[in-house]
Scaffold this active site. Structure first.
Site, PDB file in Angstrom:
ATOM      1  N   HIS A 113       0.856  -1.183   0.000  1.00  0.00           N
ATOM      2  CA  HIS A 113       0.000   0.000   0.000  1.00  0.00           C
ATOM      3  C   HIS A 113       0.897   1.240   0.000  1.00  0.00           C
ATOM      4  O   HIS A 113       1.687   1.449   0.932  1.00  0.00           O
ATOM      5  CB  HIS A 113      -0.918  -0.010   1.228  1.00  0.00           C
ATOM      6  CG  HIS A 113      -1.910   1.108   1.255  1.00  0.00           C
ATOM      7  ND1 HIS A 113      -3.080   1.071   0.527  1.00  0.00           N
ATOM      8  CD2 HIS A 113      -1.892   2.295   1.910  1.00  0.00           C
ATOM      9  CE1 HIS A 113      -3.749   2.202   0.749  1.00  0.00           C
ATOM     10  NE2 HIS A 113      -3.054   2.958   1.568  1.00  0.00           N
ATOM     11  N   ASP A 168       1.172   5.269  -0.151  1.00  0.00           N
ATOM     12  CA  ASP A 168       0.421   6.498   0.132  1.00  0.00           C
ATOM     13  C   ASP A 168       1.126   7.723  -0.449  1.00  0.00           C
ATOM     14  O   ASP A 168       2.209   8.079  -0.004  1.00  0.00           O
ATOM     15  CB  ASP A 168       0.290   6.686   1.649  1.00  0.00           C
ATOM     16  CG  ASP A 168      -0.626   5.651   2.266  1.00  0.00           C
ATOM     17  OD1 ASP A 168      -1.819   5.632   1.903  1.00  0.00           O
ATOM     18  OD2 ASP A 168      -0.153   4.861   3.100  1.00  0.00           O
ATOM     19  N   MET A 204       0.949  11.730  -1.044  1.00  0.00           N
ATOM     20  CA  MET A 204       0.311  12.949  -0.510  1.00  0.00           C
ATOM     21  C   MET A 204       0.946  14.177  -1.139  1.00  0.00           C
ATOM     22  O   MET A 204       2.157  14.221  -1.328  1.00  0.00           O
ATOM     23  CB  MET A 204       0.502  13.023   0.997  1.00  0.00           C
ATOM     24  CG  MET A 204       0.019  11.788   1.735  1.00  0.00           C
ATOM     25  SD  MET A 204       0.344  11.941   3.491  1.00  0.00           S
ATOM     26  CE  MET A 204      -0.159  10.325   4.056  1.00  0.00           C
ATOM     27  N   HIS A 226      -2.456   4.686  -3.263  1.00  0.00           N
ATOM     28  CA  HIS A 226      -3.513   5.520  -2.681  1.00  0.00           C
ATOM     29  C   HIS A 226      -3.130   6.975  -2.903  1.00  0.00           C
ATOM     30  O   HIS A 226      -2.222   7.486  -2.239  1.00  0.00           O
ATOM     31  CB  HIS A 226      -3.628   5.167  -1.189  1.00  0.00           C
ATOM     32  CG  HIS A 226      -4.626   5.966  -0.424  1.00  0.00           C
ATOM     33  ND1 HIS A 226      -4.695   5.934   0.952  1.00  0.00           N
ATOM     34  CD2 HIS A 226      -5.621   6.805  -0.820  1.00  0.00           C
ATOM     35  CE1 HIS A 226      -5.672   6.727   1.368  1.00  0.00           C
ATOM     36  NE2 HIS A 226      -6.244   7.279   0.312  1.00  0.00           N
ATOM     37  N   MET A 238      -3.611  10.645  -2.422  1.00  0.00           N
ATOM     38  CA  MET A 238      -4.258  11.707  -1.638  1.00  0.00           C
ATOM     39  C   MET A 238      -3.803  13.029  -2.249  1.00  0.00           C
ATOM     40  O   MET A 238      -3.073  13.808  -1.635  1.00  0.00           O
ATOM     41  CB  MET A 238      -3.850  11.570  -0.163  1.00  0.00           C
ATOM     42  CG  MET A 238      -4.576  10.428   0.532  1.00  0.00           C
ATOM     43  SD  MET A 238      -3.763   9.894   2.046  1.00  0.00           S
ATOM     44  CE  MET A 238      -2.589   8.737   1.371  1.00  0.00           C
ATOM     45  N   MET A 285     -11.686   5.375   4.540  1.00  0.00           N
ATOM     46  CA  MET A 285     -10.730   5.952   5.488  1.00  0.00           C
ATOM     47  C   MET A 285     -11.318   5.856   6.893  1.00  0.00           C
ATOM     48  O   MET A 285     -12.392   6.397   7.163  1.00  0.00           O
ATOM     49  CB  MET A 285     -10.455   7.423   5.166  1.00  0.00           C
ATOM     50  CG  MET A 285      -9.546   7.699   3.984  1.00  0.00           C
ATOM     51  SD  MET A 285      -7.869   6.988   4.000  1.00  0.00           S
ATOM     52  CE  MET A 285      -7.277   7.345   5.635  1.00  0.00           C
ATOM     53  N   GLY A 291      -3.745  11.663   5.764  1.00  0.00           N
ATOM     54  CA  GLY A 291      -2.618  12.583   5.848  1.00  0.00           C
ATOM     55  C   GLY A 291      -1.498  12.096   6.759  1.00  0.00           C
ATOM     56  O   GLY A 291      -0.349  12.453   6.561  1.00  0.00           O
ATOM     57  N   PHE A 292      -1.855  11.281   7.725  1.00  0.00           N
ATOM     58  CA  PHE A 292      -0.852  10.854   8.701  1.00  0.00           C
ATOM     59  C   PHE A 292      -1.083   9.404   9.124  1.00  0.00           C
ATOM     60  O   PHE A 292      -2.236   8.982   9.260  1.00  0.00           O
ATOM     61  CB  PHE A 292      -0.909  11.746   9.953  1.00  0.00           C
ATOM     62  CG  PHE A 292      -0.691  13.204   9.622  1.00  0.00           C
ATOM     63  CD1 PHE A 292       0.592  13.726   9.546  1.00  0.00           C
ATOM     64  CD2 PHE A 292      -1.777  14.029   9.356  1.00  0.00           C
ATOM     65  CE1 PHE A 292       0.794  15.060   9.210  1.00  0.00           C
ATOM     66  CE2 PHE A 292      -1.590  15.369   9.030  1.00  0.00           C
ATOM     67  CZ  PHE A 292      -0.300  15.894   8.946  1.00  0.00           C
ATOM     68  N   GLY A 293       0.021   8.707   9.364  1.00  0.00           N
ATOM     69  CA  GLY A 293      -0.063   7.371   9.934  1.00  0.00           C
ATOM     70  C   GLY A 293      -0.185   7.478  11.446  1.00  0.00           C
ATOM     71  O   GLY A 293      -0.061   8.573  12.012  1.00  0.00           O
ATOM     72  N   GLY A 294      -0.421   6.363  12.087  1.00  0.00           N
ATOM     73  CA  GLY A 294      -0.381   6.308  13.544  1.00  0.00           C
ATOM     74  C   GLY A 294      -1.553   6.933  14.272  1.00  0.00           C
ATOM     75  O   GLY A 294      -1.455   7.201  15.465  1.00  0.00           O
ATOM     76  N   ASP A 309      -8.635   1.600   5.836  1.00  0.00           N
ATOM     77  CA  ASP A 309      -7.323   2.244   5.952  1.00  0.00           C
ATOM     78  C   ASP A 309      -7.298   3.262   7.093  1.00  0.00           C
ATOM     79  O   ASP A 309      -8.014   4.261   7.059  1.00  0.00           O
ATOM     80  CB  ASP A 309      -7.004   2.931   4.608  1.00  0.00           C
ATOM     81  CG  ASP A 309      -5.603   3.526   4.555  1.00  0.00           C
ATOM     82  OD1 ASP A 309      -4.837   3.361   5.517  1.00  0.00           O
ATOM     83  OD2 ASP A 309      -5.288   4.154   3.521  1.00  0.00           O
ATOM     84  N   GLY A 326      -5.489   3.199  11.359  1.00  0.00           N
ATOM     85  CA  GLY A 326      -5.665   2.697  12.719  1.00  0.00           C
ATOM     86  C   GLY A 326      -6.020   1.230  12.819  1.00  0.00           C
ATOM     87  O   GLY A 326      -6.590   0.795  13.826  1.00  0.00           O
ATOM     88  N   GLY A 383      -0.242   0.342   8.662  1.00  0.00           N
ATOM     89  CA  GLY A 383       1.068   0.981   8.626  1.00  0.00           C
ATOM     90  C   GLY A 383       1.816   0.792   9.916  1.00  0.00           C
ATOM     91  O   GLY A 383       2.643  -0.113  10.051  1.00  0.00           O
ATOM     92  N   SER A 384       1.495   1.629  10.909  1.00  0.00           N
ATOM     93  CA  SER A 384       2.268   1.603  12.153  1.00  0.00           C
ATOM     94  C   SER A 384       2.151   0.287  12.909  1.00  0.00           C
ATOM     95  O   SER A 384       3.124  -0.162  13.513  1.00  0.00           O
ATOM     96  CB  SER A 384       1.876   2.782  13.037  1.00  0.00           C
ATOM     97  OG  SER A 384       0.489   2.890  13.136  1.00  0.00           O
TER      98      SER A 384
HETATM   99  C1  DX5 Z   1      -3.165   7.753   5.993  1.00  0.00           C
HETATM  100  C2  DX5 Z   1      -2.799   6.666   4.997  1.00  0.00           C
HETATM  101  C3  DX5 Z   1      -2.676   5.344   5.597  1.00  0.00           C
HETATM  102  C4  DX5 Z   1      -1.645   5.237   6.692  1.00  0.00           C
HETATM  103  C5  DX5 Z   1      -2.148   4.246   7.675  1.00  0.00           C
HETATM  104  O1  DX5 Z   1      -3.478   8.925   5.346  1.00  0.00           O
HETATM  105  O2  DX5 Z   1      -3.757   6.586   3.968  1.00  0.00           O
HETATM  106  O3  DX5 Z   1      -2.473   4.339   4.613  1.00  0.00           O
HETATM  107  O4  DX5 Z   1      -0.370   4.865   6.267  1.00  0.00           O
HETATM  108  O5  DX5 Z   1      -1.327   4.244   8.766  1.00  0.00           O
HETATM  109  P1  DX5 Z   1      -1.752   3.567  10.143  1.00  0.00           P
HETATM  110  O6  DX5 Z   1      -1.985   2.124   9.842  1.00  0.00           O
HETATM  111  O7  DX5 Z   1      -0.560   3.819  11.011  1.00  0.00           O
HETATM  112  O8  DX5 Z   1      -2.998   4.261  10.602  1.00  0.00           O
HETATM  113 ZN    ZN Z   2      -3.551   4.799   2.559  1.00  0.00          ZN
END
Ligand code: DX5
Ligand code: ZN
Length: 217
Positions: free
Chosen positions: A32, A34, A36, A65, A67, A136, A141-144, A174, A176, A196-197
């Site tokens: 996957h 991402d 941005m 993906h 964004m 979503m 925009g952000f992981g974690g 996608d 959390g 992701g995280s």
């Molecule tokens: C967020 C991304 C996700 C992100 C998920 O904007 O689209 O794909 O990497 O990260 P986690 O799994 O840490 O929420």
């Molecule tokens: Zn994503």
């Protein structure tokens, strides 16, 4: 069994080669990726040259993906960089139907992503034209970030919509996603888990991937 799509956003960018080899040898189904642009979302990640290099490390499916605003300007370039599937945001596309056609014409699988505030009902008129819906479960925009609990209801609503229209679209969730909530997410109707995280921050990422593969049993 759900498909598992680890998000490289949380990987070690200094050692991407190693991270990709680990994913290639794991039970992961998709990579996957991402992208941005700092406009559609308040963050900038990585883009075409990086994906082109990653393509050399694996034959697995590249689930890109986007964004970004105006994704139609870059669809062909992402195909050339190695994307197998391109997902664009509902909220970023004034001519979504045309964007979907373009992605198919380029020979890729077409996905549509929706933000937490976008109701699944808005997908009714394209649900038979797409291969995947990306729900979503955090703000992009952000992981974690923390999984938004209401997403479970949206997965169920989307599943019902897909069945009502006899669509073949997969449901990808996608944001959390972890081994803690994956069972509930899969039971609600998810076909693809992005993580992701929870994968890359774990001591044994391949083991987390395996546990996500077995979610919902
Ligand atoms: C967020 C991304 C996700 C992100 C998920 O904007 O689209 O794909 O990497 O990260 P986690 O799994 O840490 O929420
Ligand atoms: Zn994503």
């Amino acid at each position: 069994m759900p498909l598992v799509a680890p998000s490289l956003l949380a990987s070690d960018f200094l050692h991407l080669d190693r991270e990709c080899k680990m994913l290639d040898q794991s039970e992961a189904d998709y990579f996957h990726l991402d992208v941005m642009d700092g406009r559609f979302v308040p963050n900038i990640s990585y883009g075409l040259p990086v994906i082109k290099q990653l393509r050399k490390t694996t034959k697995k499916f590249f689930d890109v993906h986007l964004m970004i605003v105006e994704p139609e300007k870059y669809a062909e370039a992402f195909k050339d960089a190695g994307a197998d599937g391109l997902t664009v945001h509902y909220e970023a596309c004034a001519h979504l139907h045309r964007n979907i056609q373009q992605i198919h014409q380029l020979g890729m699988r077409a996905g549509v992503a929706i933000n937490p505030h976008t109701t699944v009902d808005l997908l009714k008129d394209v649900i038979n034209d797409i291969d995947l819906v990306l729900l979503m479960s955090v703000n992009p925009g952000f992981g974690g970030q923390k999984f938004i609990p209401h997403s479970i209801e949206k997965i169920k609503d989307l599943k019902a919509l897909i069945q009502r229209y006899n669509s073949k679209a997969l449901i990808e969730v996608d944001g959390g996603v972890s081994t803690e909530n994956a069972n509930e997410i899969v039971r609600a109707g998810a076909d693809v888990l992005v993580a992701g995280s929870s994968v890359f921050n774990a001591p044994d990422p391949a083991d987390v991937i395996l546990r996500l593969k077995n979610a919902g049993k």
